[in-house]
Design an enzyme around this catalytic site. Structure first.
Site, PDB file in Angstrom:
ATOM      1  N   HIS A 140       0.633 -11.781   1.421  1.00  0.00           N
ATOM      2  CA  HIS A 140      -0.234 -10.797   0.491  1.00  0.00           C
ATOM      3  C   HIS A 140      -1.541 -11.389  -0.439  1.00  0.00           C
ATOM      4  CE1 HIS A 140      -1.703  -6.527  -0.229  1.00  0.00           C
ATOM      5  NE2 HIS A 140      -2.555  -7.545  -0.296  1.00  0.00           N
ATOM      6  N   TYR A 169       0.616  -1.533   0.244  1.00  0.00           N
ATOM      7  CA  TYR A 169      -0.170   0.030   0.172  1.00  0.00           C
ATOM      8  C   TYR A 169       0.819   1.025   0.066  1.00  0.00           C
ATOM      9  CZ  TYR A 169      -3.733  -3.296   2.122  1.00  0.00           C
ATOM     10  OH  TYR A 169      -4.710  -3.942   2.320  1.00  0.00           O
TER      11      TYR A 169
END
Length: 294
Positions: A123, A65
């Site tokens: 992830h 992010y």
């Protein structure tokens, strides 16, 4: 066996204080605040600060992010004790190597300004540019580094994100520790029942990102009709639905008033309405594949 609409299965148990207990005894709040697509800098700092002020105690970010630094500063400046904020970050999907995984966690901790994270996730089972490819060997190597981080208390709990049943089975077969969490896309009309059932049967807590289908479910007429019967917003109904399915929702917004609204979940959806919502399909006006980095 507990009802999967109200409690996760197995030894992942609900407590009266709005916490879930993972299989290793770590407690996790039943509502999280997601930071996917919130840019680093003032936007992320202000959003996390507002979420903490609104009462959220579970913040979800990721190395990918690019906002870990701002998330960490907001937590540090909140005045809250470290142990009162549950922090999740994620190993980039492209890293499928033991040493690189260990290094990435150290980079995340430095960016966050923390000595440990409460939850560390792989992830995705594949690099984003190779969605669907088999990276079982690389996942096992990365997972071994995460097991080491767990052992040395750099991560209080470890898990995965976007893992299908086959990915989980391969990882579990090659590992000492079973993942304690699997974070997947989960909203009314897209509940990924096979994965959810497998996880809840095997004591793996499911977290649900995009519980509002990135906003596209908010105009769905069927969901709106049910929300009106409770005098609640569509967002509140969607988030509460996820909780009653035994899944931890991770809604995201940068609007403080909506943060407060999204956390106001003091109502129960009836079994009849849960069944109705379970049966809905195509609830989102836009359809998204599994690529979202949430």
């Amino acid at each position: 066996m507990t009802n999967p609409r109200t409690h996760p299965g197995g030894s992942t148990t609900m407590t009266s204080s709005g916490q879930l207990t993972l299989t290793n005894g770590v407690q996790i709040p039943t509502l999280g605040f997601g930071t996917w697509q919130i840019p680093d800098g003032a936007a992320a700092y202000d959003a996390v600060s507002a979420a903490l002020a609104a009462g959220y105690r579970h913040i979800d970010t990721a190395r990918a992010y690019g906002n870990e630094s701002s998330v960490g500063r907001a937590i540090a400046d909140s005045g809250l004790a470290r142990e009162d904020v549950f922090v999740t970050t994620k190993l980039p999907a492209e890293i499928k190597d033991h040493d690189a995984a260990a290094t990435s966690l150290q980079e995340s901790l430095a960016a966050l300004g923390l000595a440990y994270v409460d939850l560390y996730l792989i992830h995705a089972p594949w690099p984003w540019a190779q969605m669907g490819a088999d990276h079982a060997t690389g996942n096992a190597l990365a997972w071994a580094a995460m097991e080491g981080a767990h052992e040395h208390r750099l991560a209080r709990a470890i898990g995965v994100s976007n893992f299908a049943v086959s990915d989980l089975e391969k990882l579990i077969a090659a590992s000492r520790l079973k993942p304690q969490v699997n974070q997947i896309k989960f909203y009314i009309g897209n509940t990924q029942d096979e994965i959810t059932r497998y996880c809840q049967t095997h004591d793996i807590l499911v977290e649900g990102f995009s519980p509002l289908a990135t906003g596209s479910i908010l105009s769905n007429a069927d969901v709106l009709d049910v929300a009106r019967t409770y005098d609640r917003s569509v967002a509140q109904l969607c988030i509460r639905y996820v909780q009653q399915r035994g899944v931890v929702p991770l809604p995201k917004t940068t609007t403080p008033s909506r943060m407060v609204e999204n956390a106001d979940l003091g109502f129960t959806i009836t079994d009849e309405h849960m069944a109705l919502l379970d049966g809905l399909t195509d609830t989102a006006t836009e359809h998204h594949g599994p690529k979202p980095r949430a």
